[in-house]
Design a protein around this motif. Structure first.
Motif, PDB file in Angstrom:
ATOM      1  N   TRP A   1      10.029   7.518  -1.894  1.00 24.48           N
ATOM      2  CA  TRP A   1       9.164   8.493  -1.238  1.00 24.48           C
ATOM      3  C   TRP A   1       8.459   9.416  -2.227  1.00 24.48           C
ATOM      4  CZ3 TRP A   1       9.850  13.837  -1.348  1.00 24.48           C
ATOM      5  CH2 TRP A   1      11.060  14.290  -1.915  1.00 24.48           C
ATOM      6  N   LYS A   2       9.091   9.694  -3.375  1.00 22.84           N
ATOM      7  CA  LYS A   2       8.480  10.622  -4.331  1.00 22.84           C
ATOM      8  C   LYS A   2       7.240  10.034  -4.992  1.00 22.84           C
ATOM      9  CE  LYS A   2      12.331  11.314  -6.605  1.00 22.84           C
ATOM     10  NZ  LYS A   2      13.312  10.645  -5.701  1.00 22.84           N
ATOM     11  N   LEU A   3       7.235   8.714  -5.196  1.00 23.97           N
ATOM     12  CA  LEU A   3       6.027   8.094  -5.743  1.00 23.97           C
ATOM     13  C   LEU A   3       4.855   8.267  -4.795  1.00 23.97           C
ATOM     14  CD1 LEU A   3       7.322   4.745  -7.306  1.00 23.97           C
ATOM     15  CD2 LEU A   3       6.388   6.725  -8.519  1.00 23.97           C
ATOM     16  N   ALA A   4       5.107   8.192  -3.491  1.00 28.86           N
ATOM     17  CA  ALA A   4       4.046   8.369  -2.501  1.00 28.86           C
ATOM     18  C   ALA A   4       3.540   9.809  -2.488  1.00 28.86           C
ATOM     19  CB  ALA A   4       4.550   7.962  -1.122  1.00 28.86           C
ATOM     20  N   VAL A   5       4.465  10.766  -2.519  1.00 34.60           N
ATOM     21  CA  VAL A   5       4.061  12.172  -2.503  1.00 34.60           C
ATOM     22  C   VAL A   5       3.322  12.540  -3.791  1.00 34.60           C
ATOM     23  CG1 VAL A   5       4.884  14.552  -2.479  1.00 34.60           C
ATOM     24  CG2 VAL A   5       5.887  12.877  -0.924  1.00 34.60           C
ATOM     25  N   GLU A   6       3.851  12.110  -4.928  1.00 33.62           N
ATOM     26  CA  GLU A   6       3.195  12.431  -6.203  1.00 33.62           C
ATOM     27  C   GLU A   6       1.765  11.902  -6.223  1.00 33.62           C
ATOM     28  OE1 GLU A   6       5.468  11.293  -9.673  1.00 33.62           O
ATOM     29  OE2 GLU A   6       7.335  11.772  -8.619  1.00 33.62           O
ATOM     30  N   ASN A   7       1.569  10.714  -5.677  1.00 29.27           N
ATOM     31  CA  ASN A   7       0.226  10.152  -5.598  1.00 29.27           C
ATOM     32  C   ASN A   7      -0.676  11.026  -4.725  1.00 29.27           C
ATOM     33  OD1 ASN A   7      -1.769   7.710  -5.687  1.00 29.27           O
ATOM     34  ND2 ASN A   7      -1.495   8.147  -3.512  1.00 29.27           N
ATOM     35  N   TYR A   8      -0.137  11.513  -3.615  1.00 29.46           N
ATOM     36  CA  TYR A   8      -0.961  12.299  -2.689  1.00 29.46           C
ATOM     37  C   TYR A   8      -1.420  13.614  -3.310  1.00 29.46           C
ATOM     38  CZ  TYR A   8      -2.590  14.888   1.334  1.00 29.46           C
ATOM     39  OH  TYR A   8      -3.371  15.628   2.184  1.00 29.46           O
TER      40      TYR A   8
END
Length: 409
Positions: A200-207
């Motif tokens: 999930w952190k990869l998705a948030v960091e991208n956002y």
């Protein structure tokens, strides 16, 4: 005789704390933070069970006794609207043997009857009946677990914490942002979920960063000036604010991005411009739907809100976006997008749904692809995170916030 040793012995750091301590400032997270099952469990304990999460817009349960089930990690939350109009969030776990009491994803029901032994619960979680239990059994002690709920400008937030973080600053800033765009009177036009094979952190960091917008999102970058460094769009931002003020509207912004150390929830709201001549987030920059809230004209701007670590909002004058990030496992998550429009707008008359959702569908398809590319890359034993670029300042801040959160028991 020797004096007793009065030195205190510090508790040794566990493996996760050692990884946090070894983090290199100004750089990304190392491989274990995206793969390690123990770190994932700590994420659930210290981020997801501690902070507030936006789960929906209240228009998804418009009528008395409407309900919908929301899934986050291993939890199932039944969001209900009681007969008196109040909204409740209850866990879908029977207090007898743990069976799911609600077996449908959505519907309308005054009560939920457990399919196992027929314990019956009201849609506020209260236990109404427990067949063949002894006379000294107290129904009031066996209601479904209820979560804390806040409804602000139509947005429904829940917290799993027994003593949730103070929500005051969040509520005030949501009134000053989403409130100006009329989100309390909005409705959901469309919802779409994206399963992502990544932590999930990869998705948030991208956002949270737009350093990647130019290379990865050519469609978004044609209309949104955020893809440029701040010093290059200051004039555009100033012109945007002039137009907003000329409409008699003051939209709040504020940086309350803080750890939970002081007992308060975190939120950051900021404004940025669209390119000249662009009205909203559409394929060609033209209007998509009826204006919302206090807007009588387009101001050529966007308001973005980051809050609680998993919930993100985008406000245009004619529609809104809710981004939810949901953990599904150490290397899996889900992104849900929710499109909002004026509550009086009619699909096919006042807006074309395909045009409304085009930009953020294209952008999120691209995001899913790049996040999964990154996830496969960080699985390499040779992956070493590099330095965070200046345009990734929000990602750097998010990483530092996250590390502080999982360090605090």
């Amino acid at each position: 005789m020797l004096a007793p040793d009065t030195k205190t012995t510090e508790k040794p750091m566990d493996r996760i704390d050692q990884l946090v301590a070894a983090h290199r400032p100004g750089h990304g997270l190392t491989r274990p933070f995206y793969m390690d099952p123990d770190i994932y469990e700590r994420d659930l304990e210290r981020v997801f069970r501690r902070h507030w999460h936006c789960v929906a817009h209240e228009s998804v349960i418009p009528k008395p006794n409407d309900f919908e089930v929301f899934r986050m990690a291993s939890e199932q939350v039944i969001l209900t609207r009681h007969a008196d109009g109040t909204i409740h969030a209850i866990l879908n776990v029977c207090r007898h043997r743990g069976a799911e009491v609600c077996t449908k994803d959505k519907g309308n029901a005054r009560v939920f009857v457990c399919p196992y032994h027929a314990w019956t619960y009201g849609n506020d979680g209260a236990l109404k009946a427990a067949r063949l239990m002894p006379k000294d059994f107290k129904r009031e002690d066996h209601g479904l677990k209820t979560l804390h709920v806040r409804v602000v400008e139509g947005l429904v937030f829940i917290s799993f914490a027994d003593n949730p973080l103070d929500f005051t600053e969040v509520e005030n800033l949501l009134h000053a942002t989403c409130g100006q765009y009329g989100w309390a009177q909005a409705k959901v036009a469309h919802r779409q979920s994206y399963p992502v094979d990544a932590n999930w952190k990869l998705a948030v960091e991208n956002y949270v960063e737009c350093y990647h917008c130019g290379p990865a999102h050519p469609e978004y970058s044609q209309t949104h000036a955020l893809e440029q460094p701040l010093h290059m769009i200051e004039a555009l931002n100033a012109a945007m604010e002039e137009r907003t003020c000329a409409l008699g509207i003051q939209i709040g912004s504020g940086d309350h991005w803080q750890t939970s150390a002081n007992g308060k929830e975190t939120i950051h709201a900021f404004r940025y411009a669209l390119y000249d001549g662009v009205k909203t987030g559409s394929q060609d920059g033209s209007a998509l739907a009826p204006l919302m809230g206090r807007f009588t004209e387009f101001d050529g701007g966007v308001t973005s809100v980051h809050l609680g670590g998993t919930s993100f909002l985008v406000c245009y004058p004619d529609h809104g976006m809710i981004y939810r990030f949901i953990p599904k496992g150490p290397e899996a998550c889900e992104m849900e997008l929710i499109w909002l429009v004026n509550g009086e707008a009619q699909e096919g008359v006042d807006y074309d749904l395909e045009k409304l959702k085009w930009l953020w569908t294209v952008t999120t398809d691209e995001d899913k692809s790049i996040i999964e590319h990154t996830s496969r890359g960080v699985r390499s034993h040779y992956f070493v995170p590099g330095p965070i670029a200046p345009m990734e300042q929000n990602e750097l801040r998010y990483i530092n916030w996250y590390l502080d959160e999982i360090s605090r028991a």
